[in-house]
Structure formats: C-alpha cells, structure tokens
Scaffold this motif. Structure first.
Motif, PDB file in Angstrom:
ATOM      1  N   GLN A   1      -7.401   0.295  -0.184  1.00  0.00           N
ATOM      2  CA  GLN A   1      -7.573  -0.968   0.527  1.00  0.00           C
ATOM      3  C   GLN A   1      -8.798  -0.929   1.451  1.00  0.00           C
ATOM      4  O   GLN A   1      -9.603  -1.840   1.448  1.00  0.00           O
TER       5      GLN A   1
ATOM      6  N   ASP B   1      -5.904  -1.938  -5.054  1.00  0.00           N
ATOM      7  CA  ASP B   1      -5.352  -2.406  -3.779  1.00  0.00           C
ATOM      8  C   ASP B   1      -6.289  -3.441  -3.161  1.00  0.00           C
ATOM      9  O   ASP B   1      -7.313  -3.099  -2.588  1.00  0.00           O
ATOM     10  N   GLU B   2      -5.940  -4.688  -3.290  1.00  0.00           N
ATOM     11  CA  GLU B   2      -6.709  -5.825  -2.769  1.00  0.00           C
ATOM     12  C   GLU B   2      -8.200  -5.739  -3.148  1.00  0.00           C
ATOM     13  O   GLU B   2      -9.062  -5.671  -2.291  1.00  0.00           O
TER      14      GLU B   2
ATOM     15  N   THR C   1       0.829  -1.205   0.000  1.00  0.00           N
ATOM     16  CA  THR C   1       0.000   0.000   0.000  1.00  0.00           C
ATOM     17  C   THR C   1       0.865   1.258   0.000  1.00  0.00           C
ATOM     18  O   THR C   1       0.531   2.255  -0.649  1.00  0.00           O
TER      19      THR C   1
HETATM   20 MG   LIG Z   1      -2.011  -2.777   2.137  1.00  0.00          MG
END
Ligand SMILES: [Mg+2]
Ligand SMILES: Nc1ncnc2c1ncn2[C@@H]1O[C@H](COP(=O)(O)OP(=O)(O)OP(=O)(O)O)[C@@H](O)[C@H]1O
Lengths: 253, 329
Positions: free
Chosen positions: A84, A175-176, A42
C-alpha cells in the motif's frame, strides 16, 4: 481453488484486525476485496504473504498449507504482491528494481553467480530481456534508467506492480494500486491489470474505492475484520450492509 | 549528451589500465622507500585495507556491526594458538583461521540477523567486548593481559620486510578482487536490495536472513584472513589491537573514504594510516585530528574522499561556465 482462507483471525494486542474470515480465489479469477479504512484488508495480505502469522485460521495456496512459511518462501510458491505504501529499492534504477526482483525465475546458484558461469550469464541476459518486457507492459520502458526514488508517484506505483510481476506469480495481490493516481494513470493501470489477467495471472485486488468494482467478477466486502458481503459487483452495490458500512445508510454511487 | 556517453565509454576502457598502473606503482614503492619503518607502515596499510573493505561488505547488506576488529582478533588468536600450541604451519593456520572466523561470524550472525539498526550495533558491540574478555581470561593459552609472543613467522629467515610487503600486497589484491566480484554480481545487488527494503526484498523471494548471514560470513572470512596474516607477520599479539577502539578506527576508514563506494574504504585506510605519520609527535591528539578530518570530509564531500576528483571536476566546470557567462554578458 488457488487460494483458500478459512477462519482467519489476527489480533494486534486486544484489537481483532481480522476475525473468522473466510475467502477463496479460483484460478484465473480477478477478485475484489473492498472495505472502509482500517477494515483489515492489508492485514489479510500480510498474513497471506507471511509478514506475520495468524492468531488462528488456515491459509492454503495451491492445496498447500502456507501458514508459518516465511515471505520469501511464499514468493517462491508463486504469490507476488505490491504494498500500500509502496516501498521500492529507491537507489536502484527502474530497470534494476525489476531485474533484482527476478530472483527466482530463473534462479542462479551462488557459485554460478560468483564464478560468472555461462549459465549465470545466460540467465542474466534472459532477465534483462524479460525485465524490459514487463516495463513495457506497465509503460515504464522510457524511464528505465531513472532512479526509482525520483519517479513521480503514479510511475512508482506501476513500478511496484512491475516488480511483483517479476516473481512470475500465479497469484498477484495488489494493495490499492490506483490510490493517488490521476485519471489517465488509473485508466492505464486498469488496462494493464486486465492484460495481466488475460495472461493467466489470478489477481486479488484491494481497494476501498468502490469505483474499481466493475473490473472484478466477484467482490468480497470486509468491515471491522469480518466479511459482510460477497457477490457480483451489482449485488454488492445494492447490499444494505455494504451501504451502511460505507455511507451509513446512503446508496452507493 | 552524446559526448558525455563517449567519454564514459572511454573511461570504461581505460579503467583496467589505470588499475594495473596503480598496482605497478604500489609494487615498485619499496624501491623508493628503503626504510623498514615505512615498509612496515605500508604492510599494515594492506592488512587494514582488507579489514576495511570486508567491513563494508557487511555494511552494504544494511547491517552495521561494531565488532569487526574483534573478528580480526579471533582470526589472529586462532592462527597464533594453532601454530604455537598445535605446531601447524602458518600457511595452514592462515586460511584455516579465516574459515573458522567466518563460521563463528555466521553462528553469531544467525540470531543477530533478526536485529535491526541500533539493536544490531549494540548487540555486536557487546559481543566484541566479550571476545576481548575471553582472550584476557585465556591464561597461558592466549597470553592474557601480557599478550602472546614467539608466534611462528610466515617467512622465517627473512630479516628484510620486502618479502612480507609482496605477500600482503598480493593478499590485499586477492581479497579486494574477491569482494569486488561479490559486490558487483547479483549477490551484491541482493544485499543492497535488502538494505533498502527488506520487506520488498523478501516479497520477491530473496532470503533476507540467509543473505545477511552470508554477508557476515564473507566479511568475517576476510577480516579473519587479515588478522591471521598479521599474526604471522608481527609474531607478537596484544589484545588491545582488537578492542572496541580498533573497530572504531575501521569504521572511520570506511566513513572518511566513502561508505557508498567500493574504493572508499581503501582510500580511507590509506589516508588515515598515512596522515597521522606526519604528526607523530602529536600522537596523543590523533583522535582529535581524525575527528577533524571526518568533520571536514563530511562537510565538503558527503560521499567521502572518493568523491574528491568528481568534486574538483564539477567545481572546475562550474568556474568555466561562470566565466563563459560573464564573457557573454
Ligand atoms: Mg490497507
Ligand atoms: N502491525 C500492526 N500493529 C497493530 N495494529 C495494526 C497493525 N497493522 C494493522 N493494524 C490495525 O489493524 C486494523 C486493520 O488494519 P489494515 O491496515 O489491515 O486495514 P485496511 O483495510 O488495509 O485499511 P486501509 O484502507 O486504511 O488501508 C486497523 O485498526 C489497524 O490500525
């Protein structure tokens, strides 16, 4: 090369979240960035999108140095991203979340907006149309009038992606994107990501879930802020360093 | 579902008619209230409506300044000094002071656009106190503690308050329409987006500090306009009209009327200027009355007084429905 990162280092106090990190992404590529919790994934996103500046190192996008630029300037250059923890404009409807995110393409001047000129109305009509199209792509067109904060988790995640697409990014940082999704939502999302790539968007995908690997052509593995491996999903899966980082010696499933 | 949509559609159509009707009623009020005192109170209401609505324009961008009355004071004193010492006509000093107030607001807003929440509130609070100190220290230029008198009138030669009544009604309408157009355009949406998540807003290319400064500039322009107009109506200025307490009153107008709605500050200003008039003998208790009103409003209507009609409506349908249920059983 669309994005080139060289010697990137970021300290938070005494902790090096990212250290001497090199990475590049080619145009049209779908690159995976994986690593265990706290590895620095991140942080690399936040450095690339100007949330904070690096302690050291270079980041070039489309050949231009972007270190020191503000987030909105970087968005203007063509980098879109999700987060995220996925903050949204919670009190806006799903459609408003996306149409607001069409701040850049097309862009109306303040005077055009204030005086409601023909140009502004044309832009807004185009934006409504495009927003609906994006919502269809991520499967949210049926809930377009719901408030974003009332959506179930999986839908909120997709809305985050839809919003990033409204920037019309050349490079999309995810992000994810599948964290917390159920299996059918995951399938849907992976299909949508593939579609975006087919439409010519370059994608950098962060996951610490190794399952997403097979979607990518190339994978970069990071641990404790440093790159420990890079290669095809198959190579990475068999890499000893990676196996140690993830499972302390076991083979990656 | 269908029925609800059609009533909503009808409401959209009748809205402009309702607003026009309200404006006509307000325009006719002086016919029914000949008392100069009541007319004076209504004129002040118009002025403070401009101040309260413009305060909310800054608030929707996620900033909560505690210096709005101080900016009203800046507009007021600039206009007073420009007309008294430089001999400029009030018709020039009013727009000019508004512009300069906006400029000062944006200059101050620039470093402030990095502050958040409590830091922003405290920073602006001390700025406001500083403004008052400067006015006090201004000697004969600003009149210091004793205030400024003999300020040229906007409409010299009229003893009647009625011309002023229509001037400020017009000024309030123009300001309300201008600010409404900002809030319900992409500019307002961007401000609200920044308030909800400045990180997300920046990530889609919205210039956060630019828009925050813009909101402050617009808010200060209109509150400067209100202050400058007030100057040339009142013809006497006293620093205490623009102190921290005055800012808090503006905050109360907005909170009681409803901070989440455009009409909130308008309704709040009307109610809070008019209700205390019924308790004039109890003037010293007015802060308590205000606190009590705020308590009651927040308890019954968390969205402020604007939600009163909606609350009544839902209570009524609730009662009707429970009746139906008891009939059925
Ligand atoms: Mg992260
Ligand atoms: N703003 C910050 N201030 C201080 N430390 C931070 C900050 N952001 C991240 N860190 C630290 O930097 C390291 C890397 O964090 P980062 O969030 O980049 O990891 P990640 O790879 O995204 O992990 P995860 O898979 O859990 O999301 C962690 O040790 C984290 O605690």
């Amino acid at each position: 090369m669309l994005l080139e990162i060289n010697g990137l280092t970021k300290y938070f106090g005494g902790l090096a979240a990212v250290r001497d990190f090199d990475m590049h992404i080619d145009e049209g590529e779908l690159l995976g960035l994986i690593g265990p919790n706290g590895a620095g994934k991140t942080t690399i996103f936040n450095l690339t999108t100007g949330i904070y500046g690096p302690t050291k190192g270079k980041i070039a996008f489309d050949g231009k140095d972007i270190v020191g630029k503000k987030s909105h300037e970087i968005a203007r250059l063509g980098i879109g991203r999700t987060f995220q923890l996925n903050p949204l404009f919670g009190n806006f409807t799903v459609l408003q979340n996306v149409s607001t995110s069409f701040h850049l393409h097309p862009r109306s001047s303040l005077l055009d907006i204030y005086f409601n000129t023909a140009n502004y109305r044309r832009n807004e009509a185009y934006i409504s149309e495009q927003s609906l199209e994006i919502l269809k792509l991520v499967g949210l067109d049926k809930v377009k009038d719901e408030l974003a904060k009332n959506l179930p988790h999986g839908y909120q995640k997709m809305l985050g992606i839809a919003r990033a697409l409204a920037v019309k990014p050349k490079l999309l940082l995810l992000d994810e994107p599948i964290a917390g999704m159920n299996p059918s939502e995951i399938d849907f999302t992976l299909t949508a990501i593939r579609k975006m790539q087919q439409q010519g968007i370059t994608i950098l995908l962060v996951e610490h879930n190794m399952k997403i690997l097979d979607l990518c052509e190339r994978v970069v593995v990071i641990d404790f802020g440093q790159k420990i491996a890079e290669g095809s999903p198959k190579d990475v899966r068999e890499n000893k360093e990676v196996i140690r980082a993830y499972f302390g010696g076991e083979r990656v499933a | 579902m269908n029925r609800r949509l059609s009533t909503r559609g009808r409401r959209e159509l009748t809205k402009p008619a309702v607003y026009a009707g309200l404006v006509v009623i307000v325009a006719l009020l002086p016919l029914f209230f000949g008392s100069p005192y009541i007319q004076h109170m209504l004129i002040l209401t118009f002025i403070y409506i401009i101040a309260a609505v413009s305060f909310r324009t800054i608030v929707i961008s996620g900033q909560f300044p505690l210096a709005h009355a101080a900016f009203m004071g800046i507009g007021a004193y600039l206009a007073a000094m420009a007309s008294k010492w430089l001999g400029l006509s009030p018709w020039i000093t009013i727009p000019l002071s508004a512009l300069v107030t906006a400029g000062i607001g944006m200059l101050i807003g620039y470093p402030f656009s990095r502050l958040r929440a409590l830091y922003y509130a405290m920073g602006s609070l001390f700025f406001g106190i500083g403004v008052i100190q400067i006015i006090y220290a201004g000697g004969s230029w600003t009149g210091g503690y004793s205030g400024l008198t003999g300020i040229p009138a906007l409409l010299p030669g009229t003893i009647s308050k009625i011309p002023y009544y229509y001037f400020f009604l017009g000024l309030a309408l123009v300001s309300i329409i201008a600010l409404y157009r900002i809030e319900f355009s992409r500019i307002g949406t961007n401000l609200k987006a920044i308030a909800q998540s400045h990180v997300v807003a920046s990530s889609v290319g919205i210039n956060e500090s630019g828009y925050r400064i813009l909101a402050v500039g617009v808010g200060c322009f209109f509150v400067g306009l209100a202050g400058a107009g007030y100057t040339h109506y009142n013809m006497v200025l006293s620093c205490s009209s623009f102190n921290f307490m005055a800012t808090l009153w503006l905050v109360m107008y907005v909170l009681i009327g409803g901070i989440n709605s455009f009409a909130g500050p308008i309704i709040g200003t009307i109610i809070l200027i008019i209700i205390p008039e019924f308790f004039r003998d109890l003037k010293m208790f007015s802060p308590f009355v205000t606190a009590a009103i705020l308590g009651i409003v927040v308890y019954l209507m968390p969205q402020g007084l604007v939600s009163l009609p909606q609350m009544v409506r839902s209570r009524l349908t609730e009662r009707r429905n429970t009746k139906k249920v008891s009939h059925a059983s």
